[in-house]
Design a protein around this motif. Structure first.
Motif, mmCIF file in Angstrom:
data_model
loop_
_atom_site.group_PDB
_atom_site.id
_atom_site.type_symbol
_atom_site.label_atom_id
_atom_site.label_comp_id
_atom_site.label_asym_id
_atom_site.label_seq_id
_atom_site.Cartn_x
_atom_site.Cartn_y
_atom_site.Cartn_z
ATOM 1 N N UNK A 17 0.821 -1.211 0.000
ATOM 2 C CA UNK A 17 0.000 0.000 0.000
ATOM 3 C C UNK A 17 0.855 1.262 0.000
ATOM 4 N N UNK A 18 0.193 2.391 -0.195
ATOM 5 C CA UNK A 18 0.907 3.663 -0.327
ATOM 6 C C UNK A 18 1.124 4.356 1.013
ATOM 7 N N UNK A 19 0.522 3.838 2.068
ATOM 8 C CA UNK A 19 0.575 4.513 3.364
ATOM 9 C C UNK A 19 1.873 4.287 4.118
ATOM 10 N N UNK A 20 2.019 4.995 5.209
ATOM 11 C CA UNK A 20 3.174 4.892 6.091
ATOM 12 C C UNK A 20 3.052 3.631 6.942
ATOM 13 N N UNK A 21 4.195 3.045 7.312
ATOM 14 C CA UNK A 21 4.148 1.981 8.304
ATOM 15 C C UNK A 21 4.431 0.577 7.800
ATOM 16 N N UNK A 22 4.686 0.405 6.514
ATOM 17 C CA UNK A 22 4.950 -0.945 5.992
ATOM 18 C C UNK A 22 6.221 -1.539 6.595
ATOM 19 N N UNK A 23 7.312 -0.788 6.504
ATOM 20 C CA UNK A 23 8.575 -1.268 7.074
ATOM 21 C C UNK A 23 8.550 -1.172 8.596
ATOM 22 N N UNK A 76 3.697 -0.762 13.888
ATOM 23 C CA UNK A 76 4.277 0.364 13.154
ATOM 24 C C UNK A 76 4.660 1.481 14.121
ATOM 25 N N UNK A 77 3.838 1.690 15.155
ATOM 26 C CA UNK A 77 4.163 2.702 16.164
ATOM 27 C C UNK A 77 5.442 2.314 16.904
ATOM 28 N N UNK A 78 5.574 1.032 17.241
ATOM 29 C CA UNK A 78 6.771 0.589 17.955
ATOM 30 C C UNK A 78 7.999 0.626 17.043
ATOM 31 N N UNK A 79 7.796 0.368 15.753
ATOM 32 C CA UNK A 79 8.897 0.497 14.792
ATOM 33 C C UNK A 79 9.400 1.937 14.738
ATOM 34 N N UNK A 80 8.484 2.871 14.835
ATOM 35 C CA UNK A 80 8.825 4.292 14.854
ATOM 36 C C UNK A 80 9.606 4.625 16.133
ATOM 37 N N UNK A 81 9.155 4.046 17.238
ATOM 38 C CA UNK A 81 9.847 4.247 18.513
ATOM 39 C C UNK A 81 11.304 3.808 18.397
#
Lengths: 197, 197
Positions: free
Chosen positions: A35-41, B43-48
């Motif tokens: 998808x195009x959104x943030x958060x895939x990786x 995804x939030x924890x990946x950002x952390x």
């Protein structure tokens, strides 16, 4: 004490437990974040964190991103022996502008992925941005599907990147599409340390 | 060397750089991860992890999940001083079956969140499953929006959970919907260590 609430929640609990009991299988999963959104990786790296928290080994192969994502790389370096990290991409294809070089670098990344896809000691393998390499036809999608499906039973794989090819989607246990409802870049916010990398 | 490819990628690079240059702002962002799919909290924890990798401080308040997500909790405990972690929920509401108790536990979590929302030393605050608490009206959505919008300029906030309320979505810089294209639970696979918790 609210009895209506209690009864409603009791019912929900029973339904939930029935559903959970119907799930009996435990095995390595093949997951795709697209998808195009943030958060895939980020979601894939969050999953890696879960594995590491349980003392399990994780492998990461980055197909496209080069200097990017230094934040998580640094963080993961804390667990030297639990994480095997390979950044083999050289950036996005519009940065290198050299198709032959991109193909060679994707092939190198894939050779490393192939080795890790046979590693019985791993619990999770992240093939970051593999979808991009497949989209540009830098790798043969059928060979990729075959290798993923032939992995050890206990190994979970997460493939990330926009535009997951249908051949891959057809075989995955779980496919999540990250959809962009709104993105801060649309409002003039630049890429920032800790947010984008 | 493939000239057509080179020219196409050169053009794409120029377009990309133009877009990037148009983005000048740097500030803490308000992000929401919602939807029925997997990966909202991960995804939030990946950002952390990104933030921590850059040596920045992160706060986490878990509104609903109790014993869950032990994997990432364990992993984050490696960085004692960079992570302030509060698990204040007692599980899903159908586990406690006691509305009054749920409201008290959400209010406790919110009081902690309020304190962290004023903490100048934090770079990222994750309000995990706050959307669930709002959905059940255990907290006042307007008070929540006000506190998030009044945070220090350098603090980013991620709110996770299904059914993000419109009042919250209206104010967010970035809203990502994790959409379930396919999920392994539908095929009888149970919750597993390292995957779900």
């Amino acid at each position: 004490m609210d009895n209506t609430h209690q009864k409603k929640m009791q019912k929900r609990k029973e339904l939930y437990e029935k559903k959970v009991l119907a799930r009996q299988e435990k095995r390595g999963l093949f997951m795709i974040n697209t998808g195009k959104g943030k958060g895939k990786s980020s979601a894939a790296f969050g999953l890696a964190l879960r594995m590491i928290g349980h003392g399990r080994k994780v492998g990461v192969v980055q197909f496209i991103k080069g200097a990017w994502q230094t934040g998580e790389r640094k963080a993961f370096s804390h667990w030297g022996d639990l994480v095997e990290w390979h950044t083999l991409g050289e950036g996005f294809t519009w940065e290198t502008q050299d198709k032959e070089r991109d193909i060679v670098s994707c092939q190198n990344a894939w050779n490393t992925a192939l080795r890790l896809l046979q590693d019985e000691s791993l619990s999770l393998l992240i093939l970051d941005e593999l979808n991009i390499a497949l989209r540009y036809h830098y790798l043969d999608v059928h060979a990729v599907v075959r290798a993923i499906m032939a992995r050890p039973a206990g190994l979970s794989v997460v493939v990330t990147g926009r535009n997951a090819p249908v051949e891959l989607v057809a075989e995955a246990d779980t496919v999540t599409e990250m959809d962009n409802i709104r993105h801060h870049a649309q409002n003039g916010v630049m890429a920032q340390e800790g947010i984008e990398y």
